[in-house]
Design a protein around this motif. Sequence first.
Motif, PDB file in Angstrom:
ATOM      1  N   ARG A  37       6.727  -6.191 -16.131  1.00 20.75           N
ATOM      2  CA  ARG A  37       8.113  -5.854 -15.780  1.00 20.75           C
ATOM      3  C   ARG A  37       8.180  -5.070 -14.477  1.00 20.75           C
ATOM      4  O   ARG A  37       9.128  -5.164 -13.726  1.00 20.75           O
ATOM      5  CB  ARG A  37       8.760  -5.037 -16.896  1.00 20.75           C
ATOM      6  N   GLN A  38       7.174  -4.247 -14.240  1.00 22.13           N
ATOM      7  CA  GLN A  38       7.133  -3.519 -12.976  1.00 22.13           C
ATOM      8  C   GLN A  38       5.727  -3.604 -12.381  1.00 22.13           C
ATOM      9  O   GLN A  38       4.782  -3.976 -13.067  1.00 22.13           O
ATOM     10  CB  GLN A  38       7.545  -2.067 -13.187  1.00 22.13           C
ATOM     11  N   ASN A  39       5.637  -3.282 -11.100  1.00 27.40           N
ATOM     12  CA  ASN A  39       4.343  -3.376 -10.438  1.00 27.40           C
ATOM     13  C   ASN A  39       3.339  -2.415 -11.052  1.00 27.40           C
ATOM     14  O   ASN A  39       3.689  -1.301 -11.442  1.00 27.40           O
ATOM     15  CB  ASN A  39       4.491  -3.063  -8.957  1.00 27.40           C
ATOM     16  N   GLY A  40       2.095  -2.852 -11.115  1.00 24.35           N
ATOM     17  CA  GLY A  40       1.021  -1.983 -11.558  1.00 24.35           C
ATOM     18  C   GLY A  40       0.534  -1.116 -10.417  1.00 24.35           C
ATOM     19  O   GLY A  40       0.917  -1.311  -9.262  1.00 24.35           O
ATOM     20  N   VAL A  41      -0.310  -0.153 -10.741  1.00 27.95           N
ATOM     21  CA  VAL A  41      -0.828   0.771  -9.735  1.00 27.95           C
ATOM     22  C   VAL A  41      -2.353   0.754  -9.779  1.00 27.95           C
ATOM     23  O   VAL A  41      -2.957   0.805 -10.846  1.00 27.95           O
ATOM     24  CB  VAL A  41      -0.316   2.201 -10.009  1.00 27.95           C
ATOM     25  N   LEU A  42      -2.954   0.620  -8.604  1.00 29.42           N
ATOM     26  CA  LEU A  42      -4.404   0.751  -8.489  1.00 29.42           C
ATOM     27  C   LEU A  42      -4.661   1.951  -7.586  1.00 29.42           C
ATOM     28  O   LEU A  42      -4.354   1.913  -6.395  1.00 29.42           O
ATOM     29  CB  LEU A  42      -5.007  -0.531  -7.886  1.00 29.42           C
ATOM     30  N   ALA A  43      -5.179   3.034  -8.178  1.00 28.46           N
ATOM     31  CA  ALA A  43      -5.386   4.247  -7.394  1.00 28.46           C
ATOM     32  C   ALA A  43      -6.654   4.121  -6.566  1.00 28.46           C
ATOM     33  O   ALA A  43      -7.593   3.431  -6.964  1.00 28.46           O
ATOM     34  CB  ALA A  43      -5.476   5.449  -8.315  1.00 28.46           C
ATOM     35  N   LEU A  44      -6.651   4.754  -5.415  1.00 30.85           N
ATOM     36  CA  LEU A  44      -7.838   4.743  -4.548  1.00 30.85           C
ATOM     37  C   LEU A  44      -9.040   5.306  -5.315  1.00 30.85           C
ATOM     38  O   LEU A  44     -10.174   4.877  -5.135  1.00 30.85           O
ATOM     39  CB  LEU A  44      -7.564   5.560  -3.284  1.00 30.85           C
ATOM     40  N   SER A  45      -8.774   6.263  -6.200  1.00 28.31           N
ATOM     41  CA  SER A  45      -9.877   6.864  -6.960  1.00 28.31           C
ATOM     42  C   SER A  45     -10.387   5.940  -8.055  1.00 28.31           C
ATOM     43  O   SER A  45     -11.391   6.242  -8.689  1.00 28.31           O
ATOM     44  CB  SER A  45      -9.408   8.188  -7.575  1.00 28.31           C
ATOM     45  N   SER A  46      -9.699   4.814  -8.300  1.00 29.23           N
ATOM     46  CA  SER A  46     -10.118   3.910  -9.377  1.00 29.23           C
ATOM     47  C   SER A  46     -10.871   2.693  -8.867  1.00 29.23           C
ATOM     48  O   SER A  46     -10.972   1.693  -9.565  1.00 29.23           O
ATOM     49  CB  SER A  46      -8.906   3.424 -10.168  1.00 29.23           C
ATOM     50  N   LEU A  91       0.847  -1.188   0.000  1.00 28.30           N
ATOM     51  CA  LEU A  91       0.000   0.000   0.000  1.00 28.30           C
ATOM     52  C   LEU A  91       0.883   1.239   0.000  1.00 28.30           C
ATOM     53  O   LEU A  91       1.900   1.286   0.685  1.00 28.30           O
ATOM     54  CB  LEU A  91      -0.877   0.034   1.256  1.00 28.30           C
ATOM     55  N   ALA A  92       0.466   2.227  -0.781  1.00 26.20           N
ATOM     56  CA  ALA A  92       1.181   3.494  -0.783  1.00 26.20           C
ATOM     57  C   ALA A  92       0.141   4.599  -0.634  1.00 26.20           C
ATOM     58  O   ALA A  92      -1.036   4.327  -0.443  1.00 26.20           O
ATOM     59  CB  ALA A  92       1.970   3.651  -2.071  1.00 26.20           C
ATOM     60  N   GLU A  93       0.600   5.833  -0.741  1.00 26.63           N
ATOM     61  CA  GLU A  93      -0.324   6.942  -0.555  1.00 26.63           C
ATOM     62  C   GLU A  93      -1.401   6.940  -1.645  1.00 26.63           C
ATOM     63  O   GLU A  93      -1.084   7.079  -2.831  1.00 26.63           O
ATOM     64  CB  GLU A  93       0.463   8.248  -0.612  1.00 26.63           C
ATOM     65  N   LYS A  94      -2.633   6.729  -1.242  1.00 23.53           N
ATOM     66  CA  LYS A  94      -3.799   6.762  -2.127  1.00 23.53           C
ATOM     67  C   LYS A  94      -3.725   5.746  -3.271  1.00 23.53           C
ATOM     68  O   LYS A  94      -4.378   5.924  -4.301  1.00 23.53           O
ATOM     69  CB  LYS A  94      -3.997   8.170  -2.715  1.00 23.53           C
ATOM     70  N   ARG A  95      -2.883   4.747  -3.130  1.00 21.15           N
ATOM     71  CA  ARG A  95      -2.871   3.720  -4.181  1.00 21.15           C
ATOM     72  C   ARG A  95      -2.293   2.416  -3.645  1.00 21.15           C
ATOM     73  O   ARG A  95      -1.651   2.378  -2.606  1.00 21.15           O
ATOM     74  CB  ARG A  95      -2.081   4.200  -5.397  1.00 21.15           C
ATOM     75  N   TRP A  96      -2.604   1.374  -4.391  1.00 22.86           N
ATOM     76  CA  TRP A  96      -2.038   0.053  -4.093  1.00 22.86           C
ATOM     77  C   TRP A  96      -1.044  -0.289  -5.196  1.00 22.86           C
ATOM     78  O   TRP A  96      -1.231   0.117  -6.343  1.00 22.86           O
ATOM     79  CB  TRP A  96      -3.114  -1.020  -4.096  1.00 22.86           C
ATOM     80  N   ARG A  97      -0.035  -1.028  -4.836  1.00 25.51           N
ATOM     81  CA  ARG A  97       0.845  -1.576  -5.867  1.00 25.51           C
ATOM     82  C   ARG A  97       0.431  -3.022  -6.110  1.00 25.51           C
ATOM     83  O   ARG A  97       0.164  -3.767  -5.169  1.00 25.51           O
ATOM     84  CB  ARG A  97       2.291  -1.493  -5.430  1.00 25.51           C
ATOM     85  N   VAL A  98       0.390  -3.398  -7.365  1.00 25.63           N
ATOM     86  CA  VAL A  98      -0.168  -4.693  -7.737  1.00 25.63           C
ATOM     87  C   VAL A  98       0.830  -5.477  -8.599  1.00 25.63           C
ATOM     88  O   VAL A  98       1.397  -4.921  -9.537  1.00 25.63           O
ATOM     89  CB  VAL A  98      -1.475  -4.502  -8.546  1.00 25.63           C
ATOM     90  N   ASP A  99       1.016  -6.734  -8.237  1.00 23.07           N
ATOM     91  CA  ASP A  99       1.851  -7.613  -9.070  1.00 23.07           C
ATOM     92  C   ASP A  99       1.002  -8.088 -10.247  1.00 23.07           C
ATOM     93  O   ASP A  99      -0.022  -8.734 -10.061  1.00 23.07           O
ATOM     94  CB  ASP A  99       2.331  -8.805  -8.234  1.00 23.07           C
ATOM     95  N   LEU A 100       1.432  -7.742 -11.456  1.00 18.53           N
ATOM     96  CA  LEU A 100       0.657  -8.090 -12.644  1.00 18.53           C
ATOM     97  C   LEU A 100       1.464  -8.983 -13.588  1.00 18.53           C
ATOM     98  O   LEU A 100       1.135  -9.091 -14.763  1.00 18.53           O
ATOM     99  CB  LEU A 100       0.225  -6.823 -13.394  1.00 18.53           C
ATOM    100  N   ASN A 101       2.526  -9.611 -13.087  1.00 21.37           N
ATOM    101  CA  ASN A 101       3.368 -10.440 -13.937  1.00 21.37           C
ATOM    102  C   ASN A 101       3.989  -9.606 -15.052  1.00 21.37           C
ATOM    103  O   ASN A 101       4.325 -10.108 -16.124  1.00 21.37           O
ATOM    104  CB  ASN A 101       2.537 -11.594 -14.532  1.00 21.37           C
TER     105      ASN A 101
END
Lengths: 297, 277
Positions: free
Chosen positions: A107-116, A95-105
């Motif tokens: 190259r880098q982690n994806g981002v899920l924003a709280l607003s999304s 968890l980060a500020e107003k977003r989650w980091r997501v493992d999507l297989n």
Amino acid sequence: MSTADLPDLAPFEQAAAKRTEATTGGETQLVTPGEPITSNTAFMRGHGTYVEEGVVISALAGVVERINKLVTVRALKARYAGEIGDVVVGRITSLAEKRWRVDLNSRQNGVLALSSINLPGGVQRRKSESDELRMRTFFAEGDLVVAEIQSLYGDGAIAIHTRSLKYGKLRNGTLVTIPPALVQRSRTHFYAIPCGVDVILGLNGYIWVSKHVDPQAIEANPEEVYSNVNDPITAEERTNVARVANCIRALSRQFIHIHDTAIVYAYEASLRFPISDLVTDSVSSEIAMEVRAKLQS
Amino acid sequence: MATTGLISPAEINYIREGFAVGIRADGRALRQYREYLLGLDVISHSSGSARCRIGFGTDVLVGVKVEVSNIEPGEVPNRGKVVCNVECSPSTTQNWDSRAADELNNELTQFLHRCLNDYDGIDLEKLCIIPNQSCWILYVDALVLDFGGNLYDTLLMAVRAALFNTRIPKVHIEETGDDGEKEFDVIDDPEEAEPVPGWADVPLAVTLNWANQTYFVDASEMEEHCTDAKLTVTVNKNGHICAIQKSGLGAIPQKVYPEMLTVRIRQEWGVPLALWP
């Protein structure tokens, strides 16, 4: 001790050879690093190849693709490169500020924003500071989500959203991981297999196999979107989920594209085998043969 | 495939409930191993090597190198030596950062060291060439290439196969002086080499995982996240238990121990006859 008693000296090589044999039947040409593709000078070398003494050689393990005169090799086990609108399954890693980091297989982690995300109960409003404080009640580390790619950043990082009742937290099942190259884009990625199993084909190669839940039941109960508790699962549902999951593993082991028809055919072909045998080399190749025959007819 | 090492509460519940009804997430019975591949002689420059891969997950490569070593004063005068080293490739899982990987490497190295040194396995006395002077030293190096659960069992399977595959050169011993002083020559002919004395007595391991009031073998990576405690039992070919190691934070009720300790290697693993005479 005679050599006849010895276990196979080279099962790895043999297994690999068997797989190549099974896949070169069609038009696809599988290559390994260092394997010559063509010595015809009319061809141009593309991604995943290099030229040595006039011969185009593969730099990757993958499938040869020819577009006019350009020869490229697409890696079999490349990481997932997203496109906007793709349905993906991911796992929250932090968890980060107003977003989650997501493992999507990817190259880098994806981002899920709280607003999304959708708020439980489908309340429509701007996310407040109190929502930020209870982010872990929506998604915590380790949780699996199904989502859609909202946008891509300049460096290829993926931003996802779950603003639909189709998307959200996953329950009642098990995750199967396969190479992303085996999942193709299609009209829908949510399938209900007739044996009472739901399959979500994430384009990133994460596949969620779970017991069937009526979509209307989800709409009727929007509070449960973020529940961590499984519904009661009968032994029969459990065996069916395991069988479908192993069918998908078997298909991916034999490099067959995963889609609903292939899964249904594999399920039918698998019924005469015990579930745990499906992932073995011998049974999976037998199932693959049947599935290929049915897909072509 | 590398994973994040995380699991969701719903998955934990799904897997644990599965143990209670005896249906695992991949359709196996509680006491059923995954299919495994075993390859011998995979490293050409070693004295013996093997690779074991279980369920397309855990992948262990073991190389054995045999060398002549001196017996230093203070060491046991008439025994050879076995030196073990286990290393986990950092690419196996994301959650093994350098410190966690170091700890795991140490734990596995210690485990292997105890398995190969502390009981009647390899015949260390036959590895002695000239007492107080020279002996054979076996370097057993294991590399964990991929992780998909059940590391201990896979590791011992690969090590045992590598020892089975190892050949030690013959030596020719001569007395050089009147005072009983000896010298030796190593015979280079590979045809003259001999198997490791006592390789057949090296045990295999069966790890029993305790979860949801029952136990099961050969946990996958996800199942290991749902396990309360683990009991690793090593058994030699005579069916004798050589070692027991309990790990994990949970407790295993005393009354199930006798049942858990009835493991039979052939039944659990389905080992080929050549490796388990």
